[in-house]
Design a protein around this motif. Sequence first.
Motif, PDB file in Angstrom:
ATOM      1  N   THR A  54       0.825  -1.210   0.000  1.00  0.00           N
ATOM      2  CA  THR A  54       0.000   0.000   0.000  1.00  0.00           C
ATOM      3  C   THR A  54       0.859   1.261   0.000  1.00  0.00           C
ATOM      4  O   THR A  54       0.631   2.196  -0.774  1.00  0.00           O
ATOM      5  N   LEU A  55       1.861   1.296   0.875  1.00  0.00           N
ATOM      6  CA  LEU A  55       2.730   2.468   0.955  1.00  0.00           C
ATOM      7  C   LEU A  55       3.610   2.587  -0.292  1.00  0.00           C
ATOM      8  O   LEU A  55       3.964   3.691  -0.703  1.00  0.00           O
ATOM      9  N   GLY A  56       3.948   1.448  -0.882  1.00  0.00           N
ATOM     10  CA  GLY A  56       4.699   1.496  -2.126  1.00  0.00           C
ATOM     11  C   GLY A  56       3.903   2.150  -3.233  1.00  0.00           C
ATOM     12  O   GLY A  56       4.425   2.963  -4.010  1.00  0.00           O
ATOM     13  N   LEU A  57       2.613   1.810  -3.328  1.00  0.00           N
ATOM     14  CA  LEU A  57       1.742   2.448  -4.322  1.00  0.00           C
ATOM     15  C   LEU A  57       1.588   3.936  -4.029  1.00  0.00           C
ATOM     16  O   LEU A  57       1.564   4.764  -4.943  1.00  0.00           O
ATOM     17  N   TYR A  58       1.489   4.267  -2.746  1.00  0.00           N
ATOM     18  CA  TYR A  58       1.380   5.678  -2.357  1.00  0.00           C
ATOM     19  C   TYR A  58       2.626   6.447  -2.796  1.00  0.00           C
ATOM     20  O   TYR A  58       2.536   7.561  -3.331  1.00  0.00           O
ATOM     21  N   ALA A  59       3.808   5.834  -2.570  1.00  0.00           N
ATOM     22  CA  ALA A  59       5.057   6.482  -2.968  1.00  0.00           C
ATOM     23  C   ALA A  59       5.117   6.656  -4.484  1.00  0.00           C
ATOM     24  O   ALA A  59       5.564   7.699  -4.984  1.00  0.00           O
ATOM     25  N   LEU A  60       4.654   5.641  -5.208  1.00  0.00           N
ATOM     26  CA  LEU A  60       4.633   5.728  -6.670  1.00  0.00           C
ATOM     27  C   LEU A  60       3.721   6.860  -7.120  1.00  0.00           C
ATOM     28  O   LEU A  60       4.043   7.604  -8.053  1.00  0.00           O
ATOM     29  N   TRP A  61       2.566   6.996  -6.456  1.00  0.00           N
ATOM     30  CA  TRP A  61       1.650   8.104  -6.751  1.00  0.00           C
ATOM     31  C   TRP A  61       2.352   9.442  -6.549  1.00  0.00           C
ATOM     32  O   TRP A  61       2.214  10.371  -7.354  1.00  0.00           O
ATOM     33  N   GLY A  62       3.139   9.545  -5.472  1.00  0.00           N
ATOM     34  CA  GLY A  62       3.849  10.788  -5.204  1.00  0.00           C
ATOM     35  C   GLY A  62       4.882  11.112  -6.270  1.00  0.00           C
ATOM     36  O   GLY A  62       5.011  12.258  -6.712  1.00  0.00           O
ATOM     37  N   VAL A  63       5.619  10.093  -6.712  1.00  0.00           N
ATOM     38  CA  VAL A  63       6.650  10.297  -7.733  1.00  0.00           C
ATOM     39  C   VAL A  63       6.022  10.714  -9.057  1.00  0.00           C
ATOM     40  O   VAL A  63       6.457  11.685  -9.697  1.00  0.00           O
ATOM     41  N   ILE A  64       4.991   9.973  -9.471  1.00  0.00           N
ATOM     42  CA  ILE A  64       4.338  10.287 -10.747  1.00  0.00           C
ATOM     43  C   ILE A  64       3.642  11.647 -10.676  1.00  0.00           C
ATOM     44  O   ILE A  64       3.635  12.409 -11.636  1.00  0.00           O
ATOM     45  N   GLY A  65       3.058  11.938  -9.517  1.00  0.00           N
ATOM     46  CA  GLY A  65       2.434  13.246  -9.340  1.00  0.00           C
ATOM     47  C   GLY A  65       3.443  14.375  -9.483  1.00  0.00           C
ATOM     48  O   GLY A  65       3.154  15.425 -10.069  1.00  0.00           O
ATOM     49  N   HIS A  66       4.642  14.152  -8.966  1.00  0.00           N
ATOM     50  CA  HIS A  66       5.692  15.166  -9.092  1.00  0.00           C
ATOM     51  C   HIS A  66       6.083  15.365 -10.544  1.00  0.00           C
ATOM     52  O   HIS A  66       6.274  16.488 -11.018  1.00  0.00           O
ATOM     53  N   LEU A  67       6.184  14.254 -11.292  1.00  0.00           N
ATOM     54  CA  LEU A  67       6.525  14.345 -12.710  1.00  0.00           C
ATOM     55  C   LEU A  67       5.472  15.137 -13.477  1.00  0.00           C
ATOM     56  O   LEU A  67       5.790  15.962 -14.331  1.00  0.00           O
ATOM     57  N   ALA A  68       4.192  14.855 -13.152  1.00  0.00           N
ATOM     58  CA  ALA A  68       3.101  15.564 -13.841  1.00  0.00           C
ATOM     59  C   ALA A  68       3.096  17.039 -13.491  1.00  0.00           C
ATOM     60  O   ALA A  68       2.762  17.886 -14.317  1.00  0.00           O
ATOM     61  N   THR A  69       3.464  17.375 -12.239  1.00  0.00           N
ATOM     62  CA  THR A  69       3.457  18.758 -11.798  1.00  0.00           C
ATOM     63  C   THR A  69       4.570  19.556 -12.453  1.00  0.00           C
ATOM     64  O   THR A  69       4.424  20.737 -12.754  1.00  0.00           O
ATOM     65  N   THR A  70       5.716  18.897 -12.675  1.00  0.00           N
ATOM     66  CA  THR A  70       6.856  19.604 -13.239  1.00  0.00           C
ATOM     67  C   THR A  70       6.776  19.710 -14.764  1.00  0.00           C
ATOM     68  O   THR A  70       7.559  20.416 -15.374  1.00  0.00           O
ATOM     69  N   GLU A  71       5.854  19.012 -15.381  1.00  0.00           N
ATOM     70  CA  GLU A  71       5.695  19.072 -16.837  1.00  0.00           C
ATOM     71  C   GLU A  71       4.211  19.257 -17.163  1.00  0.00           C
ATOM     72  O   GLU A  71       3.477  18.297 -17.322  1.00  0.00           O
ATOM     73  N   VAL A  72       3.789  20.537 -17.193  1.00  0.00           N
ATOM     74  CA  VAL A  72       2.365  20.831 -17.369  1.00  0.00           C
ATOM     75  C   VAL A  72       2.072  21.420 -18.743  1.00  0.00           C
ATOM     76  O   VAL A  72       0.980  21.940 -18.971  1.00  0.00           O
ATOM     77  N   THR A  73       3.031  21.344 -19.646  1.00  0.00           N
ATOM     78  CA  THR A  73       2.813  21.867 -20.991  1.00  0.00           C
ATOM     79  C   THR A  73       1.612  21.175 -21.640  1.00  0.00           C
ATOM     80  O   THR A  73       1.550  19.953 -21.704  1.00  0.00           O
ATOM     81  N   GLY A  74       0.680  21.964 -22.089  1.00  0.00           N
ATOM     82  CA  GLY A  74      -0.502  21.418 -22.747  1.00  0.00           C
ATOM     83  C   GLY A  74      -1.617  21.009 -21.804  1.00  0.00           C
ATOM     84  O   GLY A  74      -2.674  20.556 -22.263  1.00  0.00           O
ATOM     85  N   ALA A  75      -1.412  21.132 -20.481  1.00  0.00           N
ATOM     86  CA  ALA A  75      -2.417  20.676 -19.516  1.00  0.00           C
ATOM     87  C   ALA A  75      -3.739  21.419 -19.676  1.00  0.00           C
ATOM     88  O   ALA A  75      -4.815  20.809 -19.618  1.00  0.00           O
ATOM     89  N   TYR A  76      -3.661  22.736 -19.897  1.00  0.00           N
ATOM     90  CA  TYR A  76      -4.889  23.528 -20.027  1.00  0.00           C
ATOM     91  C   TYR A  76      -5.606  23.221 -21.335  1.00  0.00           C
ATOM     92  O   TYR A  76      -6.838  23.146 -21.378  1.00  0.00           O
ATOM     93  N   ASP A  77      -4.837  23.027 -22.400  1.00  0.00           N
ATOM     94  CA  ASP A  77      -5.455  22.686 -23.690  1.00  0.00           C
ATOM     95  C   ASP A  77      -6.151  21.326 -23.613  1.00  0.00           C
ATOM     96  O   ASP A  77      -7.252  21.148 -24.161  1.00  0.00           O
ATOM     97  N   ARG A  78      -5.533  20.367 -22.950  1.00  0.00           N
ATOM     98  CA  ARG A  78      -6.150  19.038 -22.822  1.00  0.00           C
ATOM     99  C   ARG A  78      -7.433  19.126 -22.008  1.00  0.00           C
ATOM    100  O   ARG A  78      -8.433  18.472 -22.331  1.00  0.00           O
ATOM    101  N   GLY A  79      -7.410  19.908 -20.950  1.00  0.00           N
ATOM    102  CA  GLY A  79      -8.620  20.074 -20.158  1.00  0.00           C
ATOM    103  C   GLY A  79      -9.738  20.697 -20.969  1.00  0.00           C
ATOM    104  O   GLY A  79     -10.900  20.266 -20.895  1.00  0.00           O
TER     105      GLY A  79
END
Length: 305
Positions: A54-79
């Motif tokens: 469970t905590l491993g999945l949580y950590a993975l969520w945190g890592v992937i979330g960080h990647l998504a936060t640092t690369e938001v190019t096109g995020a508004y257009d996709r929305g």
Amino acid sequence: MTATPVLALGWLPTSDAVVIASVCAVIGVPMLPAPPRSARVAAVGTILRELALTLGLYALWGVIGHLATTEVTGAYDRGQRIWDLERTLHLPNEAVLQRHLLPYETVIRFLNSYYAFVHATSVIVFLVWLFFRHRDHYPFWRNSLAFLTLMCLLIQTVAVAPPRLIPSIGMVDTAAKYGPSVYPALGRGGPDQFSAMPSVHIAWAALFTFGVIAASTSRWRWSMLGHLGATFAAVTMTANHYWLDGLVAMALLVPAFGFALGVAAIVRRVGRDRTPPSPSDFDPGSNDGSLRRDAHDGVGAGVHA
């Protein structure tokens, strides 16, 4: 009026989750082959391994979330494209529905709280309930949850802005205005705000709902459909998600269930192959003690291979 983010909800730092998961795995994995006489040790080992997963999945969520936060190019257009697609599909307009609810501040605060507090809590309660009350159902739903979450996280590496961050959509960020909110202002850290597609809230709520209905025998189990409905209302009327975020999340249940069924089939096969033959399986007329022909297709299938 701007609400204070409820980050005290306890977003565990990713580094801490990795450390705790590692410790649980290091202690719990060696307990895997515990003999029957060590039932208590085996139980502790099982709990530690589940915490590690469970905590491993949580950590993975945190890592992937960080990647998504640092690369938001096109995020508004996709929305915006998701919003336009919903209008093409004639789905109910979230902005119109929200305007009907905004005069009812108590309802809005309830939906904000449901979004903030019920999401993770319900899944934790669900897993604990399954583990102690319906252990035979636990592996299937645990594996479904793990694969479902992994698929959501992988898709979320493509950043998508939620409706509340796109001014042209015209929706109010109800959590920021009325509270409680789990999100700080953009650029100040905290949970990833560009992971609208798909909605993990809906994915977990749907799995929770169907899991309770499948495992429980109570006539009240169908009331859990209300939780799924309330979660849909909470994620859309707070402008955190689009309808399609939730629909895609629910569609991911199909491959998640397929994965869990596949794992169950492999476990059964491995368990059957490892089961030692009983005395009744041997051919009393054989000089070399070989298995009877009718046992060949069962536990002795690997003996003559």
